[in-house]
Design an enzyme around this catalytic site. Structure first.
Site, PDB file in Angstrom:
ATOM      1  N   ALA A   1     -16.245 -12.949   0.413  1.00 41.50           N
ATOM      2  CA  ALA A   1     -16.676 -11.680   1.014  1.00 41.50           C
ATOM      3  C   ALA A   1     -18.149 -11.754   1.408  1.00 41.50           C
ATOM      4  CB  ALA A   1     -16.463 -10.540   0.027  1.00 41.50           C
ATOM      5  N   ASP A   2     -18.502 -11.102   2.525  1.00 40.00           N
ATOM      6  CA  ASP A   2     -19.914 -10.922   2.828  1.00 40.00           C
ATOM      7  C   ASP A   2     -20.302  -9.490   2.453  1.00 40.00           C
ATOM      8  OD1 ASP A   2     -19.084  -9.258   4.916  1.00 40.00           O
ATOM      9  OD2 ASP A   2     -19.321 -10.812   6.436  1.00 40.00           O
ATOM     10  N   SER A   3     -21.542  -9.107   2.744  1.00 38.13           N
ATOM     11  CA  SER A   3     -21.999  -7.800   2.266  1.00 38.13           C
ATOM     12  C   SER A   3     -21.202  -6.653   2.889  1.00 38.13           C
ATOM     13  CB  SER A   3     -23.493  -7.629   2.570  1.00 38.13           C
ATOM     14  OG  SER A   3     -23.699  -7.702   3.966  1.00 38.13           O
TER      15      SER A   3
ATOM     16  N   ASP B   1     -18.019  -6.835   3.855  1.00 37.88           N
ATOM     17  CA  ASP B   1     -16.710  -6.827   3.183  1.00 37.88           C
ATOM     18  C   ASP B   1     -16.791  -6.065   1.876  1.00 37.88           C
ATOM     19  OD1 ASP B   1     -15.239  -8.508   4.982  1.00 37.88           O
ATOM     20  OD2 ASP B   1     -16.278 -10.245   4.162  1.00 37.88           O
ATOM     21  N   THR B   2     -17.889  -6.291   1.154  1.00 41.73           N
ATOM     22  CA  THR B   2     -18.038  -5.653  -0.156  1.00 41.73           C
ATOM     23  C   THR B   2     -18.137  -4.135  -0.009  1.00 41.73           C
ATOM     24  OG1 THR B   2     -19.261  -7.637  -0.749  1.00 41.73           O
ATOM     25  CG2 THR B   2     -19.300  -5.838  -2.320  1.00 41.73           C
TER      26      THR B   2
END
Lengths: 78, 416
Positions: free
Chosen positions: A35-37, A39-40
């Site tokens: 996950a990237d930021s 996605d989070t």
């Protein structure tokens, strides 16, 4: 697995496109599940929607693993 | 400073009449219409209920689900066409200088599907602001250029062009100039659009810009025909790999043709109506030919903007006649929008491809749906009506004009 845990994991599988077996309690969203930021942020929003809760930003920052999410929701979901 | 030469070495297309360049070209030559009833949403309440959709499109045929979810359809089309062009070019990422490889990409509207979905969600949720974090990066029209650069590690010039229906031609023209100036060695360029949703169709309906021939969609896009009643919305993408001539030769690339000139002008007249005498259109062709050092008599084929709207289809032939004089009658002219519909920000890219393939194959694709020529258009012009025509082509040009009064033109020449 508790009902909450299975619902949390289903969301993660759906949103991050990962295999169910990878979604262990220890798995970190960013380090293990790709996950990237953004996605989070999206995951947190999905948890809020699914469990009808509001997760404040300062709390959300502490949710880094699958287990963190399950623990937070078990404590705060009515 | 001597300008560098630029050649086309790769092409990709996903269109309403074919999801590869080969399929697209074959259907162009056969005169196939891509118009059909809208399947993307229930169009019953709309004045227009048909469009040229990319047929049987499933994002998951091209992307994994997670990837697809983060891209608006216009960006998906962009990446699909870019990948085809990249493969076609035979570029080896290990041997090129990725710092000198760029992406300039046109999209006239951008992620309007995403925008409508997100604003709908906002209203449905009692206007509590819970927007998806991917809302903005899905919607902004420059994001297609970003996605393509990430995929291939192209770290050179990177941006989007926005000039409505001229966007892709502006992208190609801009990339061309940067290579000529030595600021990059190669580009993936072109354009994409995916605006067939309630907002897109409803918005163009309100402008009375699109055809309402619901009882016969396949004949609705009929440029220059007396019975035309507006354009037909299309969607998709076209991509070109263009590179500096020596660079292409050195890597042994297959070269389609040379990109020799581009023109850019404004009508400075009205936000949506063309200049009635096509002044901006005339100047843009003139500038492009001058830029490419091409005499008017050398031009064989013009792939015209010809959208099937009442005003535009009168102004453009007038512009051609004023610029070319008697040579206008020796030109082949065709509007391939009669088949593809109008792909808005992608149109300049797929029509550049049509022009290049016309040159390569010595076949001019037709203007279909010619029943009765508008009496205001000179019948001595060869609009390549209804059937493709064989013709050896040395120079082909592609015109695009956008709402806002933006005009762009690119000129391709066969290599000696």
């Amino acid at each position: 697995m508790s009902d909450i845990a299975s619902r949390v994991k289903a969301i993660i599988v759906d949103k991050l496109g990962v295999d169910e077996t990878e979604v262990t309690n220890e798995a970190s969203f960013t380090n293990d599940l790709g996950a990237d930021s953004l996605d989070t942020v999206e995951l947190i929003m999905e948890f809020e929607k699914e469990f009808n809760i509001a997760i404040p930003d300062d709390q959300a920052e502490n949710i880094g693993t699958v287990g963190d999410a399950i623990a937070y929701i078990e404590e705060n979901a009515k | 400073m001597e300008l560098k030469r630029v050649v086309v070495t790769g092409m990709g297309a996903i269109t309403p009449i074919g999801k590869t360049v080969d399929e697209y070209w074959n259907n162009l030559v056969q005169g196939v219409s891509g118009a059909a009833p809208i399947t993307r949403f229930d169009a019953t309440p709309f004045k227009t209920q048909f469009a040229c959709e990319v047929k049987d499109y499933k994002a998951t045929d091209y992307f994994d689900r997670k990837e697809a979810r983060k891209m608006d359809m216009f960006a998906q089309f962009a990446v699909i066409a870019a990948e085809q062009a990249f493969q076609d070019s035979g570029i080896d990422l290990q041997t090129i200088d990725q710092d000198m490889a760029g992406v300039i990409w046109g999209a006239g509207i951008g992620g309007i599907i995403t925008f409508l979905d997100e604003t709908r969600g906002f209203v449905k949720n009692n206007e509590v602001p819970r927007f998806n974090p991917f809302f903005i990066p899905k919607m902004i029209s420059d994001i297609a250029a970003g996605h393509i650069s990430i995929k291939y590690g192209f770290r050179g010039p990177n941006y989007g062009t926005v000039s409505a229906c001229a966007s892709a031609s502006h992208a190609i023209g801009s990339a061309f100039d940067l290579i000529r100036l030595g600021k990059a060695e190669m580009f993936i360029t072109g354009g994409s659009e995916a605006a067939i949703n309630e907002a897109g169709v409803g918005g163009f309906n309100a402008m009375q810009a699109i055809s309402t021939r619901n009882d016969d969609p396949a004949t609705a896009s009929r440029p220059f025909d007396k019975g035309r009643d507006g354009f037909v919305m299309g969607e998709g993408a076209g991509a070109l790999v263009i590179e500096e001539y020596e660079h292409a030769v050195k890597r042994g690339a297959k070269i389609y043709c040379e990109l020799v000139g581009s023109g850019m002008t404004a009508d400075a007249h009205h936000i949506t109506a063309p200049h009635p005498e096509g002044k901006g259109a005339q100047r843009v062709m003139e500038n492009a030919l001058k830029d490419g050092n091409i005499n008017r008599e050398e031009v064989d084929y013009i792939n015209v903007h010809g959208t099937s709207t009442p005003l535009g289809d009168i102004a453009e032939p007038l512009a051609i006649q004023r610029l070319f004089g008697d040579h206008a009658y020796k030109l082949n002219i065709s509007s391939t929008k009669s088949m593809t519909g109008h792909l808005l920000g992608a149109t300049g890219a797929i029509e550049a491809i049509a022009s290049i393939l016309a040159m390569k194959n010595s076949i001019v694709p037709p203007t279909i749906n010619q029943f009765e020529l508008d009496p205001e258009i000179d019948p001595k012009l060869n609009l390549t009506p209804n059937k493709a025509q064989e013709r050896k082509i040395k120079v082909a040009m592609s015109n695009t004009f956008g709402f806002g009064g933006h005009n762009a033109c690119v000129v391709f020449k066969a290599l000696d």
